[in-house]
Design an enzyme around this catalytic site. Structure first.
Site, PDB file in Angstrom:
ATOM      1  NE  ARG A   7      -2.400  -1.624   3.198  1.00  0.00           N
ATOM      2  CZ  ARG A   7      -2.844  -1.638   4.452  1.00  0.00           C
ATOM      3  NH1 ARG A   7      -3.929  -0.977   4.771  1.00  0.00           N
ATOM      4  NH2 ARG A   7      -2.178  -2.280   5.379  1.00  0.00           N
ATOM      5  CG  ASN A  21      10.338  -1.075  -0.264  1.00  0.00           C
ATOM      6  OD1 ASN A  21       9.798  -2.043   0.266  1.00  0.00           O
ATOM      7  ND2 ASN A  21      10.317  -0.882  -1.580  1.00  0.00           N
ATOM      8  CG  HIS A  23      12.287  -2.865  -5.840  1.00  0.00           C
ATOM      9  ND1 HIS A  23      10.937  -2.998  -6.037  1.00  0.00           N
ATOM     10  CD2 HIS A  23      12.861  -2.890  -7.067  1.00  0.00           C
ATOM     11  CE1 HIS A  23      10.696  -3.087  -7.339  1.00  0.00           C
ATOM     12  NE2 HIS A  23      11.844  -3.020  -7.988  1.00  0.00           N
TER      13      HIS A  23
HETATM   14  C1  4DW Z   1       5.618  -0.450  -3.891  1.00  0.00           C
HETATM   15  C2  4DW Z   1       4.419   0.007  -3.427  1.00  0.00           C
HETATM   16  C3  4DW Z   1       3.237  -0.301  -4.083  1.00  0.00           C
HETATM   17  C4  4DW Z   1       3.250  -1.046  -5.226  1.00  0.00           C
HETATM   18  C5  4DW Z   1       4.469  -1.498  -5.704  1.00  0.00           C
HETATM   19  C6  4DW Z   1       5.632  -1.215  -5.028  1.00  0.00           C
HETATM   20  C7  4DW Z   1       6.945  -0.109  -3.275  1.00  0.00           C
HETATM   21  C8  4DW Z   1       7.108  -0.103  -1.792  1.00  0.00           C
HETATM   22  C9  4DW Z   1       6.193   0.840  -1.122  1.00  0.00           C
HETATM   23  C10 4DW Z   1       5.133   0.461  -0.317  1.00  0.00           C
HETATM   24  N1  4DW Z   1       4.486   1.577   0.112  1.00  0.00           N
HETATM   25  C11 4DW Z   1       5.086   2.668  -0.413  1.00  0.00           C
HETATM   26  C12 4DW Z   1       6.163   2.254  -1.201  1.00  0.00           C
HETATM   27  C13 4DW Z   1       6.943   3.262  -1.869  1.00  0.00           C
HETATM   28  O1  4DW Z   1       7.923   3.012  -2.578  1.00  0.00           O
HETATM   29  N2  4DW Z   1       6.574   4.581  -1.695  1.00  0.00           N
HETATM   30  C14 4DW Z   1       5.531   4.914  -0.908  1.00  0.00           C
HETATM   31  N3  4DW Z   1       4.789   3.979  -0.243  1.00  0.00           N
HETATM   32  N4  4DW Z   1       5.200   6.218  -0.734  1.00  0.00           N
HETATM   33  C15 4DW Z   1       1.989  -1.359  -5.958  1.00  0.00           C
HETATM   34  O2  4DW Z   1       2.028  -1.737  -7.118  1.00  0.00           O
HETATM   35  N5  4DW Z   1       0.816  -1.218  -5.307  1.00  0.00           N
HETATM   36  C16 4DW Z   1      -0.422  -1.498  -5.957  1.00  0.00           C
HETATM   37  C17 4DW Z   1      -0.982  -2.801  -5.513  1.00  0.00           C
HETATM   38  C18 4DW Z   1      -0.495  -3.946  -6.006  1.00  0.00           C
HETATM   39  C19 4DW Z   1      -0.965  -5.259  -5.489  1.00  0.00           C
HETATM   40  O3  4DW Z   1      -1.702  -5.309  -4.481  1.00  0.00           O
HETATM   41  O4  4DW Z   1      -0.550  -6.278  -6.051  1.00  0.00           O
HETATM   42  C20 4DW Z   1      -1.432  -0.434  -5.601  1.00  0.00           C
HETATM   43  O5  4DW Z   1      -2.398  -0.295  -6.339  1.00  0.00           O
HETATM   44  O6  4DW Z   1      -1.209   0.271  -4.581  1.00  0.00           O
END
Ligand code: 4DW
Length: 115
Positions: A7, A21, A23
């Site tokens: 999220r 994080n 990756h």
């Molecule tokens: C991250 C975050 C969301 C998605 C892919 C990668 C990177 C790590 C991260 C978590 N929360 C974050 C980060 C970040 O880098 N920066 C911030 N917050 N500000 C992603 O694709 N999310 C989608 C859901 C995918 C799924 O559930 O499979 C989404 O729609 O949020």
């Protein structure tokens, strides 16, 4: 510390609480939720693991540590991901330990770990 947390956190949150994080690619290559599949599909011979500070964008914040992981000719997403995870399980705790010891210094996008 995020590990597989999907999220998106707000800028307010990550600026108030320094957030780290891990990756499974050498950022800025292959950001997003499918980094291992994307690296395989692209045909790269070398990928890797990135530990970075989280900013308001996804997979974008300043890089703290990176380590290369080779891509073998017969790799599947599973075999490559397993090779990545062996590195992640060592690199992320190393960075967290350094952070907790006050050994990580950040100057804009430039990050140094003091030994
Ligand atoms: C991250 C975050 C969301 C998605 C892919 C990668 C990177 C790590 C991260 C978590 N929360 C974050 C980060 C970040 O880098 N920066 C911030 N917050 N500000 C992603 O694709 N999310 C989608 C859901 C995918 C799924 O559930 O499979 C989404 O729609 O949020």
């Amino acid at each position: 510390v995020l590990a597989g947390f999907m999220r998106v956190l707000s800028g307010d949150f990550v600026h108030r609480w320094p957030t780290i994080n891990v990756h499974p690619s050498l950022l800025p290559a292959f950001p997003g939720a499918h980094a291992v599949d994307d690296a395989l599909a692209w045909g790269v011979k070398l990928s890797g693991v990135t530990v970075h500070f989280v900013d308001e964008l996804v997979d974008h914040g300043p890089i703290i540590a990176q380590e290369a992981v080779p891509v073998e000719p017969d790799d599947t997403a599973d075999t490559l991901h397993a090779r990545m995870q062996r590195v992640e399980h060592r690199l992320l705790p190393e960075v967290v330990r350094a952070w907790c010891a006050g050994r990580i210094h950040r100057d804009g996008r430039h990050v140094r770990i003091r030994q």
